[in-house]
Design a protein around this motif. Structure first.
Motif, mmCIF file in Angstrom:
data_model
loop_
_atom_site.group_PDB
_atom_site.id
_atom_site.type_symbol
_atom_site.label_atom_id
_atom_site.label_comp_id
_atom_site.label_asym_id
_atom_site.label_seq_id
_atom_site.Cartn_x
_atom_site.Cartn_y
_atom_site.Cartn_z
ATOM 1 N N SER A 175 0.853 -1.195 0.000
ATOM 2 C CA SER A 175 0.000 0.000 0.000
ATOM 3 C C SER A 175 0.887 1.241 0.000
ATOM 4 O O SER A 175 2.066 1.182 0.371
ATOM 5 C CB SER A 175 -0.897 0.016 1.245
ATOM 6 O OG SER A 175 -0.107 0.245 2.405
ATOM 7 N N GLU A 176 0.316 2.358 -0.392
ATOM 8 C CA GLU A 176 1.085 3.602 -0.425
ATOM 9 C C GLU A 176 1.613 3.943 0.968
ATOM 10 O O GLU A 176 2.756 4.387 1.118
ATOM 11 C CB GLU A 176 0.220 4.749 -0.961
ATOM 12 C CG GLU A 176 0.987 6.041 -1.087
ATOM 13 C CD GLU A 176 0.153 7.176 -1.672
ATOM 14 O OE1 GLU A 176 0.675 8.299 -1.725
ATOM 15 O OE2 GLU A 176 -1.009 6.937 -2.070
ATOM 16 N N GLU A 177 0.799 3.717 1.972
ATOM 17 C CA GLU A 177 1.213 4.011 3.344
ATOM 18 C C GLU A 177 2.430 3.170 3.737
ATOM 19 O O GLU A 177 3.398 3.691 4.297
ATOM 20 C CB GLU A 177 0.053 3.738 4.311
ATOM 21 C CG GLU A 177 0.397 4.027 5.758
ATOM 22 C CD GLU A 177 -0.759 3.719 6.703
ATOM 23 O OE1 GLU A 177 -0.521 3.750 7.919
ATOM 24 O OE2 GLU A 177 -1.883 3.441 6.227
ATOM 25 N N ASP A 178 2.401 1.876 3.433
ATOM 26 C CA ASP A 178 3.528 1.007 3.762
ATOM 27 C C ASP A 178 4.776 1.376 2.956
ATOM 28 O O ASP A 178 5.892 1.351 3.470
ATOM 29 C CB ASP A 178 3.167 -0.462 3.533
ATOM 30 C CG ASP A 178 2.221 -1.003 4.603
ATOM 31 O OD1 ASP A 178 2.118 -0.376 5.682
ATOM 32 O OD2 ASP A 178 1.596 -2.043 4.345
ATOM 33 N N ARG A 179 4.599 1.716 1.681
ATOM 34 C CA ARG A 179 5.735 2.153 0.859
ATOM 35 C C ARG A 179 6.380 3.387 1.463
ATOM 36 O O ARG A 179 7.605 3.477 1.559
ATOM 37 C CB ARG A 179 5.287 2.444 -0.577
ATOM 38 C CG ARG A 179 5.113 1.220 -1.436
ATOM 39 C CD ARG A 179 5.029 1.570 -2.917
ATOM 40 N NE ARG A 179 4.041 2.582 -3.241
ATOM 41 C CZ ARG A 179 2.780 2.330 -3.584
ATOM 42 N NH1 ARG A 179 2.356 1.089 -3.642
ATOM 43 N NH2 ARG A 179 1.952 3.305 -3.862
ATOM 44 N N ASN A 180 5.558 4.349 1.873
ATOM 45 C CA ASN A 180 6.102 5.577 2.460
ATOM 46 C C ASN A 180 6.868 5.293 3.748
ATOM 47 O O ASN A 180 7.905 5.918 4.005
ATOM 48 C CB ASN A 180 4.985 6.597 2.709
ATOM 49 C CG ASN A 180 4.495 7.197 1.410
ATOM 50 O OD1 ASN A 180 5.213 7.262 0.421
ATOM 51 N ND2 ASN A 180 3.239 7.635 1.401
ATOM 52 N N LYS A 181 6.401 4.355 4.544
ATOM 53 C CA LYS A 181 7.123 3.972 5.763
ATOM 54 C C LYS A 181 8.497 3.405 5.419
ATOM 55 O O LYS A 181 9.505 3.735 6.047
ATOM 56 C CB LYS A 181 6.320 2.944 6.562
ATOM 57 C CG LYS A 181 5.099 3.509 7.246
ATOM 58 C CD LYS A 181 4.322 2.403 7.951
ATOM 59 C CE LYS A 181 3.013 2.907 8.519
ATOM 60 N NZ LYS A 181 2.222 1.828 9.128
ATOM 61 N N ASP A 220 10.788 6.140 4.275
ATOM 62 C CA ASP A 220 11.241 6.933 5.419
ATOM 63 C C ASP A 220 12.401 6.242 6.135
ATOM 64 O O ASP A 220 13.377 6.884 6.526
ATOM 65 C CB ASP A 220 10.093 7.177 6.405
ATOM 66 C CG ASP A 220 9.082 8.192 5.901
ATOM 67 O OD1 ASP A 220 9.399 8.939 4.946
ATOM 68 O OD2 ASP A 220 7.960 8.222 6.455
#
Length: 111
Positions: free
Chosen positions: A88-94, A97
């Protein structure tokens, strides 16, 4: 080919696993003297021995061959890209980071 770097990397991962040369030799069905010669860059393991060593150490072959390969990490990076793309986009962003943080700390140590 830099034979010493192959042995150096085998030694690094052997020590990281807390293994003695004798332990690695026994598990890889080799002699401790042979492991010592590989680690000192005096011998290049046969393909079968290399596979046994890598399997015992639980590392990939490109981790051992990192100083002599030119393409290994490009392949690994593309495989990672494929895995990350499925998140998911959220997991990719994590993940990005975490990578950014690691890179910042890496640059500080090199400066």
């Amino acid at each position: 080919m830099d034979l010493y770097s192959i042995g150096k990397n085998i030694r690094k991962y052997r020590l990281a696993k807390g293994l003695r040369q004798e332990d690695l030799a026994e598990r890889a069905d080799l002699s401790a003297n042979y492991i010592g010669m590989i680690e000192r860059g005096e011998k290049v393991p046969s393909l079968e021995s290399f596979i046994n060593i890598v399997n015992v150490l639980g590392v990939s072959s490109d981790m051992i061959l990192t100083d002599v390969l030119y393409k290994g990490y490009k392949v690994k990076n593309s495989l990672l890209d494929d895995k990350i793309e499925k998140l998911s986009e959220e997991d990719r962003n994590k993940i990005y980071d975490v990578i950014d943080t690691m890179l910042r700390h890496s640059k500080r140590k090199r400066s």
